[in-house]
Design an enzyme around this catalytic site. Structure first.
Site, PDB file in Angstrom:
ATOM      1  N   PHE A  42       0.828  -1.196   0.000  1.00  0.00           N
ATOM      2  CA  PHE A  42       0.000   0.000   0.000  1.00  0.00           C
ATOM      3  C   PHE A  42       0.869   1.255   0.000  1.00  0.00           C
ATOM      4  O   PHE A  42       1.869   1.322   0.723  1.00  0.00           O
ATOM      5  CB  PHE A  42      -0.873   0.070   1.255  1.00  0.00           C
ATOM      6  CG  PHE A  42      -1.813  -1.073   1.462  1.00  0.00           C
ATOM      7  CD1 PHE A  42      -3.122  -1.014   1.019  1.00  0.00           C
ATOM      8  CD2 PHE A  42      -1.397  -2.219   2.138  1.00  0.00           C
ATOM      9  CE1 PHE A  42      -4.005  -2.063   1.238  1.00  0.00           C
ATOM     10  CE2 PHE A  42      -2.270  -3.278   2.365  1.00  0.00           C
ATOM     11  CZ  PHE A  42      -3.578  -3.198   1.913  1.00  0.00           C
ATOM     12  N   ASP A  43       0.466   2.249  -0.770  1.00  0.00           N
ATOM     13  CA  ASP A  43       0.957   3.604  -0.556  1.00  0.00           C
ATOM     14  C   ASP A  43       0.304   4.137   0.716  1.00  0.00           C
ATOM     15  O   ASP A  43      -0.676   3.562   1.216  1.00  0.00           O
ATOM     16  CB  ASP A  43       0.604   4.463  -1.763  1.00  0.00           C
ATOM     17  CG  ASP A  43       1.095   5.895  -1.647  1.00  0.00           C
ATOM     18  OD1 ASP A  43       2.115   6.125  -0.972  1.00  0.00           O
ATOM     19  OD2 ASP A  43       0.451   6.786  -2.230  1.00  0.00           O
ATOM     20  N   GLY A  44       0.816   5.257   1.232  1.00  0.00           N
ATOM     21  CA  GLY A  44       0.263   5.813   2.459  1.00  0.00           C
ATOM     22  C   GLY A  44      -0.801   6.873   2.201  1.00  0.00           C
ATOM     23  O   GLY A  44      -1.996   6.619   2.294  1.00  0.00           O
ATOM     24  N   ASP A  79      -2.251   6.069  -5.336  1.00  0.00           N
ATOM     25  CA  ASP A  79      -3.193   7.060  -5.854  1.00  0.00           C
ATOM     26  C   ASP A  79      -2.633   7.864  -7.010  1.00  0.00           C
ATOM     27  O   ASP A  79      -3.355   8.649  -7.615  1.00  0.00           O
ATOM     28  CB  ASP A  79      -3.603   8.024  -4.732  1.00  0.00           C
ATOM     29  CG  ASP A  79      -2.447   8.909  -4.274  1.00  0.00           C
ATOM     30  OD1 ASP A  79      -2.591  10.149  -4.281  1.00  0.00           O
ATOM     31  OD2 ASP A  79      -1.400   8.354  -3.889  1.00  0.00           O
ATOM     32  N   PHE A 116      -1.161  -0.827  -4.345  1.00  0.00           N
ATOM     33  CA  PHE A 116      -2.144   0.242  -4.461  1.00  0.00           C
ATOM     34  C   PHE A 116      -1.477   1.607  -4.333  1.00  0.00           C
ATOM     35  O   PHE A 116      -0.739   1.849  -3.369  1.00  0.00           O
ATOM     36  CB  PHE A 116      -3.203   0.119  -3.358  1.00  0.00           C
ATOM     37  CG  PHE A 116      -4.021  -1.137  -3.413  1.00  0.00           C
ATOM     38  CD1 PHE A 116      -5.096  -1.256  -4.281  1.00  0.00           C
ATOM     39  CD2 PHE A 116      -3.727  -2.206  -2.572  1.00  0.00           C
ATOM     40  CE1 PHE A 116      -5.866  -2.411  -4.322  1.00  0.00           C
ATOM     41  CE2 PHE A 116      -4.483  -3.366  -2.598  1.00  0.00           C
ATOM     42  CZ  PHE A 116      -5.558  -3.471  -3.480  1.00  0.00           C
TER      43      PHE A 116
END
Length: 384
Positions: free
Chosen positions: A229-231, A348, A346
């Site tokens: 995951f990105d943060g 954004d 993932f």
């Protein structure tokens, strides 16, 4: 990675503007690569005979958890399988010819798509959970969601049997929106090739992402599910991202230092990390922390000393953890992800998705937050 510039999000990059196709999604992000002449579409007058058919193996018998008890992952048929040829039939010959083609070729299985290794890993985790907790309904439940007409269902079922997948729940909407069905299934994660549907799901509070095919094949674990995951704007809100976009890096660092004891708000994928954590704890309770078949990663462009402490304190306050945390201080994520080899990553921001895919990682775009309002420039480098 050759991402179609009209496929991804408006604001960050231009969105695809076509009406929904009869096979379930607008064009998938990887689908521009395959071209062929319509004279070679292979339309026949009789169904192709079955050549290979393997029975599915279901470890521990057939067991269907209630949706409210399971971790439900809904996948589009266009990310689970490769359907570029069929899409071309639809575009060149129309819906009726497309349906006829599907029926005539219903004994020919589709090839695996970008979500296929992820689904296999989910099933591997379920096998381990059933061994440890035979009566528990806390499992991954995979639902196939497609805009397809029911005529195509036979080929999808044949493909699932061919690949020995355990997917019994189908939603074939015949062109209608799947969002209501996703809610009814208590969906925890929705993966699609169609960014518009993903945006719709996110707006309804369903964790969702647009999947992209990697530029090259990378082997991933068959026994351990790895999710990265990105943060900011993925696990967390886009609060800090907004500061960076509006005022630059120095102001971002100042803001994070001043607010390091203030928790970040949750982002769209926080709930899915929480779901993974609950299943991990079931393995820990049985003494399997070191060989747990689920492993999670935080891979963020944040700097550790300058802005990492707030992210870690937020996760701790939520009662969540990732097995590994990588603070890259603006360095490219692709090389790190190449070492991790996650089943899905993932992010954004499309340039991180692109960089991951170029290095062989299956990446998924989460169209959420302020980054979607900034034009995407290929190969751009952004630090935050």
């Amino acid at each position: 990675m050759s991402l179609d510039p009209v496929q991804v999000m408006s604001g960050q990059v231009q969105e695809l503007a076509v009406s929904p196709s009869s096979n379930g999604d607008s064009k998938g992000p990887w689908e521009e690569k395959e071209k062929f002449n319509q004279d070679n579409l292979g339309l026949t007058t009789k169904p192709v005979p079955v050549t290979v058919r393997r029975a599915r193996k279901v470890e521990g018998g057939i067991f269907f958890p209630k949706p409210e008890n399971a971790v439900t992952v809904a996948v589009s048929s266009r990310v689970l399988f490769r359907t570029e040829r069929e899409q071309r039939v639809y575009e060149q010959r129309g819906v009726e010819e497309y349906l006829r083609y599907q029926v005539e070729h219903e004994n020919e299985p589709f090839d695996p798509g970008p979500a296929f290794p992820l689904v296999k890993a989910l099933e591997a985790v379920n096998s381990r959970l059933r061994e440890l907790y035979p009566e528990s309904e806390e499992l991954f439940d995979i639902v196939l969601v497609t805009y397809n007409h029911a005529h195509v269902g036979v080929r999808l079922i044949n493909t699932i049997n061919h690949h020995n997948l355990f997917i019994e729940r189908f939603v074939m909407t015949g062109g209608s929106s799947p969002i209501g069905y996703l809610k009814a299934f208590h969906t925890n994660l929705y993966l699609s090739a169609d960014a518009e549907k993903v945006r719709e799901a996110l707006s309804e509070g369903i964790a969702a992402a647009t999947m992209f095919m990697a530029d090259k094949q990378t082997e991933v674990s068959e026994t351990q599910l790895r999710v990265a995951f990105d943060g900011d704007a993925v696990l967390f809100s886009d609060e800090s991202e907004r500061i960076f976009k509006a005022h630059g890096l120095d102001k971002f660092f100042e803001h994070e230092r001043e607010n390091e004891d203030t928790l970040l708000d949750h982002g769209p994928l926080k709930g899915f990390l929480e779901n993974l954590g609950k299943l991990q704890k079931k393995f820990y309770a049985k003494g399997h922390r070191l060989d747990c078949p689920i492993r999670t990663y935080l891979v963020t462009a944040r700097s550790a000393a300058s802005s990492g402490i707030r992210a870690l304190k937020t996760l701790r306050a939520w009662g969540l953890e990732t097995d590994e945390a990588l603070f890259l201080a603006g360095a490219p994520k692709g090389p790190m992800l190449e070492k991790i080899r996650p089943h899905i990553y993932f992010d954004d921001q499309m340039f991180h998705v692109e960089g991951a895919a170029e290095m062989g990682t299956i990446a998924a775009h989460v169209p959420y937050g302020i980054a979607q309002k900034h034009p995407y420039k290929k190969k751009a480098t952004v630090e935050k």
